[in-house]
Structure formats: C-alpha cells, structure tokens
Scaffold this active site. Structure first.
Site, mmCIF file in Angstrom:
data_model
loop_
_atom_site.group_PDB
_atom_site.id
_atom_site.type_symbol
_atom_site.label_atom_id
_atom_site.label_comp_id
_atom_site.label_asym_id
_atom_site.label_seq_id
_atom_site.Cartn_x
_atom_site.Cartn_y
_atom_site.Cartn_z
ATOM 1 N N SER A 2 0.791 -1.233 0.000
ATOM 2 C CA SER A 2 0.000 0.000 0.000
ATOM 3 C C SER A 2 0.820 1.278 0.000
ATOM 4 C CB SER A 2 -0.958 0.010 1.205
ATOM 5 O OG SER A 2 -2.063 -0.829 0.962
ATOM 6 N N LYS A 18 0.067 3.794 -2.621
ATOM 7 C CA LYS A 18 -0.921 4.865 -2.468
ATOM 8 C C LYS A 18 -0.271 6.226 -2.279
ATOM 9 C CE LYS A 18 -4.596 1.834 -0.705
ATOM 10 N NZ LYS A 18 -3.968 0.550 -0.395
ATOM 11 N N SER A 70 -6.218 3.591 4.225
ATOM 12 C CA SER A 70 -5.556 2.751 3.216
ATOM 13 C C SER A 70 -6.570 1.974 2.374
ATOM 14 C CB SER A 70 -4.572 1.773 3.874
ATOM 15 O OG SER A 70 -3.638 1.283 2.937
ATOM 16 N N LYS A 129 2.929 6.655 5.631
ATOM 17 C CA LYS A 129 2.073 5.616 5.066
ATOM 18 C C LYS A 129 2.626 4.230 5.382
ATOM 19 C CE LYS A 129 -1.474 4.231 2.706
ATOM 20 N NZ LYS A 129 -1.493 3.002 3.548
#
Length: 396
Positions: free
Chosen positions: A71, A74, A131, A234
């Site tokens: 992820s 992202k 997320s 993140k």
C-alpha cells in the site's frame, strides 16, 4: 578487501550528498568510515534514511533493490490527486460516483458504497488514513477513466520525478509480478509529496483516525502515537511485501533549524517490527548527527575579480542556507575552503557556477558545494573592455 569495506560502509551510512550539489566519490566515502557513526541493525529487506533539511542520505541498505511496495503505492495515488487539485482538474468538494469495480476492491477498504457519491476529500482521507483500496480505485477512475489508464499515468509521473526502478500496475498496491519499486524511489516520492504539497501533507498524513459511513478506522502508522514529532506518512502490507512503513518527523533544533527526517523501511516481519525499526532509524538520525549551518542564503562567502564588466568584482555564495549533518561532537572539525576560477570575463549571469567550497571533516574531503555568482555583472562599454583587454594581455 576494498570492495567489502565499501559495501559495509554503504550499508551503515550511504553516500553523503547535499541538495546544493555536494558530491562524494567512493574513495572519499571510505575515508570517512572511521568517523561516521554506524547505523543500527535494521531488520528489513531494504531501507533508507534521508534528511530533507540538508538533502543528505544518512543511512541505506538495499535501497535500489526492486521490492513489492504494497500500500505504499498509495503515495503515488495521492500525489496524482494532489497534482490534479493544484491544476484545478478536480476539487476537494467534488462528488465522485462509485463504480462496482471500486466497491468490490479486496483488502483494506474505507467502505464506500455504489451509487452513493463521495467527495474527493473523503476519498483522500480514505486512501491516506484508512488505506482503502476502494478509495484508491475511485480516484483512479476519476482521474483516468479506469485503473489501467491510471497506472500508465502513474508510471509517467514516476519518470518525471526520477523514480528509475519503479513500475506500477495498479493504484492500490495489490500484488502483481510487474508492480515494484525501491526504498530509494519511495524516498524520492515521499519527499516530493512533502515539498510539493505541504498543505495537503500537513493536513492529512498526521490524521490519527478517520470515520466514513459510520465506520471509524485508525491510521495504521503507530509512530503517530509514539513520537509527537512524527507527522506521517504511510504503511503497507501484503504477504509478499512484508510490513512496510514510510515515516517522517520534524524537530526544531536548539539553533532554530527545523530538521525533517524521512525513513523508508521495507519488508519487516510484523506491524510491531516496522514501527520499532523505523523509530530506531529515526532516533539514529536525530541523535547521532548534528546539523551545522555553514552559510546563509545569498551571503557573500568570497569575491572574484571580473574583467570587461561594469563591476570589477562579483560576489560568490550559495542561494540556499548551506546546512550539513556531521557526527555529533565533530562540528568544529568541519572546514570549508574556497576554490575559485582564475580569470572571469563579463558578462556573468547571476547563478553562474564560478568555483566551489571544498568541505573537509577531520581532515578528510567529504565533498564540494558549487559557489554561484550572487548578482549579474553586465558587460562594460567599449572603453572599459579595451582597458581590461590590455590588462589581460600584460598579465599573460
């Protein structure tokens, strides 16, 4: 033996490089291995620690190995949305329809619903805090029509940003054999979010929890609760990628400088491990180095004589504050020596490189910083040029 020493040093410190143009060769890096504090052992497939205040890489390991980003993908999805907001292609309050494809996204979700429009702002919080794979797909469809087209745009943007070992196949980070990046590339991307879109970064990446559709979800970045100086960024996790975390912290130093570090840790063994290893790397950067301000932006560091110009000299300096990290306690051993070009002839535009500062630490050269003309020197009239031509002829 030389190669093993080089490899070991790069693992512990990485190459020192200043955003102002300081460059270091391998043999110079080896010379510094005796004075640089070794990085802690980090249980990860690859990592990188950057100081965004000075532009230096403080530590790295396997930073160019292509790995599954999960992820962390992202980060690029959000970057694309931020760029579209800045160009007014989209608006924060714009209503976005949710397709069945976005709604059915597997993995982590923000729980959008089909036929129930959601705003761009809500989707961004869904991407960054929760997320959400569904939110990521919705943004992809908004910006490019479908996710395949969006992946093409992501890769084009990656090239523009200098991500040389990255290829995106989707907006979410769901596994794909051709979906990969590196710790180095993720460091560049995260840095660009912080520097290019500071208002979005400050507002969104430090958010500890977000509620949508009556469902409250915490930010998976545990460092937001552990270290008050951490304000992003993140997390990522898949079985193939392991547990990953890009994090950033900003601390004000006693000399008034705001020092920001950026950590990229890929492929750890657990949620707890990615948190601990990231914190360990951050603390190493903050505790083992001190930031020295050598010169202020546009401060005249030296001057050079100019021939055939309306001015007889040009002042040399740097256009940004010249900051550098050195091992704690070694600031007094940092020296800067001016090395200039000999004969300068007008016209000379402002910003022209006219020499450099040679930086040494403990007697060893660690790099060079370009010295620039701080103002333009226009060409003199014909009489002035003739006089200086004569001077040059006699000096030869």
């Amino acid at each position: 033996m030389f190669n093993s020493r080089l490899s070991r040093f790069k693992r512990h410190l990485g190459q020192l490089s200043l955003i102002l143009g300081l460059s270091i060769t391998s043999h110079q890096a080896i010379a510094q291995s005796s004075v640089m504090p070794p990085a802690p052992e980090i249980g990860a497939k690859g990592y990188m620690l950057l100081d965004l205040t000075t532009g230096q890489t403080l530590a790295e390991f396997n930073s160019r190995e292509r790995l599954d980003p999960a992820s962390l993908t992202k980060l690029m999805t959000a970057y694309m949305a931020f760029a579209a907001l800045e160009s007014k292609q989209i608006r924060m309050d714009q209503q976005v329809p949710i397709s069945p494809y976005a709604w059915k996204a597997e993995g982590s979700r923000m729980f959008v619903e089909p036929n129930k429009p959601v705003t761009v702002e809500e989707l961004l919080y869904g991407v960054i805090v929760q997320s959400g794979n569904d939110a990521s797909r919705a943004i992809a469809e908004l910006l490019a029509g479908d996710e395949n087209n969006f992946a093409t745009l992501m890769n084009q943007q990656a090239k523009r940003l200098g991500l040389t070992d990255t290829n995106f196949k989707n907006s979410t980070g769901l596994p794909d054999p051709q979906h990969y990046t590196t710790a180095r590339d993720l460091g560049i991307l995260a840095k660009r979010i912080i520097l290019d879109f500071p208002e979005y970064y400050k507002k969104m990446y430090s958010t500890k929890e977000y509620t949508y559709n009556g469902i409250r979800q915490p930010n998976r970045n545990r460092l937001l609760w552990i270290d008050p100086s951490v304000d992003g960024m993140k997390t990522g996790h898949t079985e193939s990628a392991g547990y990953c975390l890009v994090s950033s912290a900003n601390r004000k130093l006693p000399n008034g400088v705001d020092r920001r570090l950026l950590s990229v840790v890929l492929g750890t063994s657990s949620d707890q491990a990615r948190t601990q290893e990231s914190l360990k790397l951050m603390n190493y950067g903050f505790q083992m180095f001190e930031t020295v301000k050598l010169y202020s932006a546009n401060q005249a560091i030296s001057a050079s004589d100019v021939y055939k110009g309306q001015s007889k000299e040009v002042k040399l300096g740097v256009t940004r504050d010249l900051l550098i990290n050195v091992p704690r306690g070694m600031a007094k051993q940092l020296k800067a020596t001016v090395e200039k070009k000999n004969t300068l002839i007008a016209p000379i535009p402002a910003g022209t490189e006219l020499g450099h500062l040679k930086l040494t630490l403990n007697g060893e050269t660690i790099g060079k910083v370009p010295l620039l003309a701080l103002a333009t020197v226009e060409e003199a009239g014909i009489f002035g040029r003739l006089v200086d031509s004569a001077k040059l002829w006699f000096e030869e």
